[in-house]
Structure formats: C-alpha cells, structure tokens
Scaffold this active site. Structure first.
Site, PDB file in Angstrom:
ATOM      1  N   ARG A  49       0.837  -1.207   0.000  1.00  0.00           N
ATOM      2  CA  ARG A  49       0.000   0.000   0.000  1.00  0.00           C
ATOM      3  C   ARG A  49       0.873   1.258   0.000  1.00  0.00           C
ATOM      4  O   ARG A  49       1.738   1.426   0.847  1.00  0.00           O
ATOM      5  CB  ARG A  49      -0.935  -0.045   1.200  1.00  0.00           C
ATOM      6  CG  ARG A  49      -1.762  -1.327   1.127  1.00  0.00           C
ATOM      7  CD  ARG A  49      -2.943  -1.337   1.988  1.00  0.00           C
ATOM      8  NE  ARG A  49      -3.841  -0.244   1.709  1.00  0.00           N
ATOM      9  CZ  ARG A  49      -4.865   0.042   2.486  1.00  0.00           C
ATOM     10  NH1 ARG A  49      -5.079  -0.675   3.567  1.00  0.00           N
ATOM     11  NH2 ARG A  49      -5.665   1.040   2.192  1.00  0.00           N
TER      12      ARG A  49
ATOM     13  N   ASP B 122     -15.581   3.150   0.531  1.00  0.00           N
ATOM     14  CA  ASP B 122     -15.552   1.779   1.040  1.00  0.00           C
ATOM     15  C   ASP B 122     -16.836   1.008   0.707  1.00  0.00           C
ATOM     16  O   ASP B 122     -16.923  -0.192   0.959  1.00  0.00           O
ATOM     17  CB  ASP B 122     -15.295   1.787   2.554  1.00  0.00           C
ATOM     18  CG  ASP B 122     -13.888   2.314   2.868  1.00  0.00           C
ATOM     19  OD1 ASP B 122     -12.998   2.204   1.995  1.00  0.00           O
ATOM     20  OD2 ASP B 122     -13.681   2.854   3.969  1.00  0.00           O
TER      21      ASP B 122
ATOM     22  N   LYS C 165      -6.502  -0.249  -2.039  1.00  0.00           N
ATOM     23  CA  LYS C 165      -7.124  -0.621  -0.755  1.00  0.00           C
ATOM     24  C   LYS C 165      -6.561  -1.963  -0.255  1.00  0.00           C
ATOM     25  O   LYS C 165      -5.556  -2.439  -0.747  1.00  0.00           O
ATOM     26  CB  LYS C 165      -8.640  -0.668  -0.921  1.00  0.00           C
ATOM     27  CG  LYS C 165      -9.249   0.695  -1.249  1.00  0.00           C
ATOM     28  CD  LYS C 165      -9.047   1.673  -0.118  1.00  0.00           C
ATOM     29  CE  LYS C 165      -9.457   3.075  -0.500  1.00  0.00           C
ATOM     30  NZ  LYS C 165      -9.063   4.074   0.477  1.00  0.00           N
TER      31      LYS C 165
ATOM     32  N   ARG D  54     -13.629  -6.328   3.570  1.00  0.00           N
ATOM     33  CA  ARG D  54     -14.870  -5.886   2.916  1.00  0.00           C
ATOM     34  C   ARG D  54     -15.281  -6.840   1.791  1.00  0.00           C
ATOM     35  O   ARG D  54     -16.457  -6.977   1.486  1.00  0.00           O
ATOM     36  CB  ARG D  54     -14.737  -4.449   2.408  1.00  0.00           C
ATOM     37  CG  ARG D  54     -14.547  -3.472   3.567  1.00  0.00           C
ATOM     38  CD  ARG D  54     -14.894  -2.047   3.254  1.00  0.00           C
ATOM     39  NE  ARG D  54     -14.240  -1.161   4.201  1.00  0.00           N
ATOM     40  CZ  ARG D  54     -14.680  -0.892   5.440  1.00  0.00           C
ATOM     41  NH1 ARG D  54     -15.803  -1.423   5.869  1.00  0.00           N
ATOM     42  NH2 ARG D  54     -14.005  -0.098   6.246  1.00  0.00           N
TER      43      ARG D  54
HETATM   44  C1  S3P Z   1     -10.125   6.172   5.841  1.00  0.00           C
HETATM   45  C2  S3P Z   1     -10.102   6.824   4.637  1.00  0.00           C
HETATM   46  C3  S3P Z   1     -10.304   6.137   3.342  1.00  0.00           C
HETATM   47  C4  S3P Z   1     -10.993   4.793   3.533  1.00  0.00           C
HETATM   48  C5  S3P Z   1     -10.378   3.977   4.641  1.00  0.00           C
HETATM   49  C6  S3P Z   1     -10.439   4.743   5.955  1.00  0.00           C
HETATM   50  C7  S3P Z   1      -9.839   6.946   7.050  1.00  0.00           C
HETATM   51  O1  S3P Z   1      -9.032   5.943   2.748  1.00  0.00           O
HETATM   52  O2  S3P Z   1     -10.971   4.050   2.344  1.00  0.00           O
HETATM   53  O3  S3P Z   1     -11.072   2.761   4.797  1.00  0.00           O
HETATM   54  O4  S3P Z   1     -10.129   6.476   8.168  1.00  0.00           O
HETATM   55  O5  S3P Z   1      -9.328   8.072   6.921  1.00  0.00           O
HETATM   56  P1  S3P Z   1      -8.316   7.133   1.919  1.00  0.00           P
HETATM   57  O6  S3P Z   1      -8.179   8.302   2.797  1.00  0.00           O
HETATM   58  O7  S3P Z   1      -6.969   6.601   1.520  1.00  0.00           O
HETATM   59  O8  S3P Z   1      -9.203   7.366   0.742  1.00  0.00           O
END
Ligand code: S3P
Length: 438
Positions: free
Chosen positions: A124, A325, A352, A398
């Site tokens: 990631r 999500d 993700k 998920r």
């Molecule tokens: C999250 C932000 C999102 C989301 C993740 C949780 C967070 O990711 O997909 O499950 O808690 O700030 P990104 O900020 O990389 O889009």
C-alpha cells in the site's frame, strides 16, 4: 463459510463502532494532555493495532468493560503533542494507522520510528504522505520510494500550502497532525471533500482549525485536550446490512446509532439515484432516516430499511470519497438493478486492502455477474439477480462481507473462502448477520 439464500432480514441492530473514528480517538488521545475517555471503541484487529501503537510511544491505555455491542470503554493518558518516544510500530493491516500517525511523529524534536505491517500493507503506497511531509521538512524514508516500511526521524517542520493530488482523508489527517507542530499555518486543499472526523476531534480538543471552501487550515498548537469521545456506529459496516435488506424481498429492519457524517454517506445519495425512496419519519419510505442526534463530535441516526426495486446508476469521481468503502456494494447492487451501473473515477480502489477493482470484478463474475473492470472502476449489466458460487476474500475484510451479502441475495448461495478476514473491522459480523435472518 457458506451463506445460503436468506429469508427476509428483520429486527434491529447497532452496527459496530466506527473504525475511522476509533483510530483517531486513540491517536488524538495519545497526543493530548491528561485523560481521554472513549466510549464504544471498536474491538477489531485494525483498531487494536492503534492501541498498541500509542502504548509503544508512551501513552497509557486502560480498557474497561465492553458494552453490549462489543464496543470497548478505553481510557488514555496522553503523552502530549511533544512527548512520544521512539518505537517500532507494527500496524498489522491498518492503512489508516500507517498513514495518519507519521504526521504526528515527523515534527518531533528528536526520535526515530519505523512503521511496518502485514503482506497486504506492504503493497500500500505511502509516498502520498511521505512526499508532502518532506515538503514540510520531514525526514522520511520508504522502500522503493513508495512502500512500507516507512521510517521517520524527528525534524523541525514548516507549514505548507498543499493541493492533495488524491482525495484522501488519511493524507489530509496526516498533514493536519504535522501542522500542529509546524512553524506557520498549514493549508490543505482537497479535490473532493473527504471524511472530516480528524477535523471534528481536533476542533473539540482546542486546535485552531478552520475550513474555507476546499481548504482546511490549521495553526500550530501547544497542547490538546480531547476529553470524552463517544464513537458512532460505523456506516461502512451498517452498509452491508442496509444493502442486504434492500436486496432480499420481504426484508424490513432497523440500524440504530449509525454515524451519518455527510462525508461518509455517499451510498445513500447513490441509492436515491437508483430509485430508492428515502426520507424522514413522516412518510412511507424504503429507507427512513430518523432519531438524528449529535451525542459528540459526530451525528448519528436510526435507519429503517426495507426491500426496494433498483435502477442502474452512474457513479463518478465526485461521488467517490463519500462512498469509497461502499463501492464494492454498489457493484453488488448493480447486479440486481434494472439497466447498467457504471463506476468511474475510482482508481483509488486499487490501493485498498486488496485491488478492489480486480477483486470485486473477478469475485462477482465468479458468482455469475455480468461485470467488467475498467482502469478507474467497473461496469455491471443488471440481470436482476446472481447465481452464487465461491468467492475468495483475498485477505480483504470488505470482500469477505460482500461475499456473505451476495450469498443471501443469490439463487444458490455463496461460499466465502478466507472469511476470517472480517476480523480486521468487524469480528462479530457473522453473528450479527445471523441475528437478522433468524
Ligand atoms: C479512511 C479513509 C479512506 C478509507 C479507509 C479509511 C480513514 O481511505 O478508504 O477505509 O479512516 O481516513 P483514503 O483516505 O486513503 O481514501
């Protein structure tokens, strides 16, 4: 784990505590002076990694009784903004921890930290936080310039005015925390609004933070005092039941104390464009939103949901952050809709817990869906149903839950391999789901 075609869903449920808010409550509690009391902290693998991380840098964590929904009562004794000690931090599978916490550590006078985690975390990208932190003067290294492990050495920071190239709440939150220790006022511009849980807790903790259009500005701070944080139910977890009730004929159920932060509930506006009628308590809607209240920094509501007919929908980049999500669920909804459902502007899905464009498209195709991948999303031809079969969770919580809901709505049932991935965000998922199908 096998999920057979279900009888209608009925009854009521309080979904588990919000994962995003739980991570932030623990981090900001550790950064604060004095006692922070979190009620309904999510008990999951990801959020336990954050508790261990704040203990590693010197915060004290006391766990009290779990409530009837499994939420933990957590007391944190913070180390203060400038008090974390050096540590090696194992984030496990938690991308939010990996990307947000470095912002706090980068601006320390001295100290060294290393962040690493499981196989999935190692693919990631972290350059999205490392690059802007370096612009602030931070000393950050990562593998191949973009992947964990991520190493940080404390250094003096200066403020920046930064246009985020991707709409990411994690990146925004990281830079806001760095801004607390930088010289001058830091401003971050978001291409599309993302979840603002960090801003809400920071404002409640006394930070000088303000929003002006697409820009959020934060001033350096001497200290934070967080106090009490009630964690709302997680909309992203509730969304699985909401979609199950919409898809399984005869369903009628209630989801209580669900967080309805406007930057999280993009699925509701997508559903409304799919023809799902929704509104307040007075009226006869497929989704009724009522009992809205604000017990802490986040608003919550009860959502009553029943089965509805669906039409295909187009989802574009401006819809993505508030539903990021839930996009795998949009693919599933598309299978049952009349007409085509197209999601675009969602290349972020590839970064993700799994490559969620590939895993959703291949997973649902294996269950009989007419779905194709696009570089930045997918297209589904609605066939008003799904056969069933086997889907592999690919280590993605998920995707495991998506497979379960697909099973309930399918004609022949779905076997989910690697189902234990649900422990990352929702260890009680199966038990809660079975309580709704009797
Ligand atoms: C999250 C932000 C999102 C989301 C993740 C949780 C967070 O990711 O997909 O499950 O808690 O700030 P990104 O900020 O990389 O889009």
């Amino acid at each position: 784990m096998t999920f057979e075609p279900a009888s209608p869903l009925s009854g009521e449920l309080r979904p588990p505590p919000d994962k995003s808010v739980s991570h932030r409550a623990a981090l900001l509690g550790a950064m604060a002076e004095g006692l922070t009391r979190v009620t309904g902290y999510l008990d999951s693998a990801d959020t336990r990694a954050t508790l261990r991380a704040v203990v590693a840098v010197g915060a004290e964590v006391r766990e009290g009784q779990a409530d009837e929904h499994g939420g933990l009562f957590v007391e944190l004794e913070g180390v203060g903004l400038r008090g974390p000690r050096s540590a090696e931090i194992d984030v496990g599978n938690a991308g939010t921890l990996l990307r947000i916490m470095p912002g706090w550590l980068a601006g320390q006078a001295d100290g060294e930290w290393e962040f690493d985690g499981d196989q999935s975390i190692r693919r990631r990208p972290v350059d999205r936080v490392a690059d802007p932190l370096r612009l602030m003067g931070a000393k950050v290294d990562c593998r191949d310039g973009r992947l964990p492990p991520l190493r940080i050495r404390g250094a003096p920071l200066h403020a920046i005015d930064y246009e985020m190239p991707v709409a990411s709440a994690q990146v925004k939150s990281c830079l806001l925390l760095a801004g607390l220790l930088a010289q001058g006022e830091t401003t971050i511009h978001e291409p599309v609004r993302t979840r603002d849980h960090t801003e809400r807790i920071l404002a409640a903790a006394g930070a000088a933070i303000r929003r002006d259009g697409d820009a959020i500005t934060i001033a350096p701070a001497e200290r934070l005092e967080v106090g009490d944080i009630p964690v709302p139910g997680d909309f992203s977890s509730a969304a699985f039941f909401l979609v199950a009730a919409l898809l399984v004929p005869g369903s009628e159920m209630s989801l209580r104390e669900v967080g309805i932060n406007r930057n999280r509930i993009g699925l509701l506006s997508i559903l409304s464009r799919m023809g799902v009628d929704m509104g307040g308590a007075h009226g006869d809607h497929a989704i009724t939103i009522h009992e809205i209240r604000e017990p802490g920094p986040e608003p919550v509501a009860t959502l009553d949901v029943r089965h509805a007919e669906l039409a295909g929908v187009e989802v574009g980049a401006e819809d993505v952050p508030a539903a990021i999500d839930e996009l795998p669920l949009v693919a599933l909804l598309g299978c049952f809709a009349d007409g085509e459902t197209v999601v675009s502007g969602a290349e972020e899905l590839r970064a993700k817990e799994s490559d969620r464009i590939a895993s959703v498209v291949e997973g649902l195709a294996g269950l009989g869906a007419e779905i194709e991948a696009r570089p930045d999303g997918f297209a589904v031809r609605g066939s008003r149903g799904l056969r069933g079969g086997t889907i592999d969770a690919r280590g993605d919580h998920r995707l495991a839950m998506l497979g379960a809901i697909a099973g309930l709505a399918s004609r022949e049932g779905v076997e989910v391999t690697g189902f234990d991935a649900v422990a990352v965000s929702y260890p009680r998922f199966e038990r809660d789901l079975r309580s709704l199908i009797g």
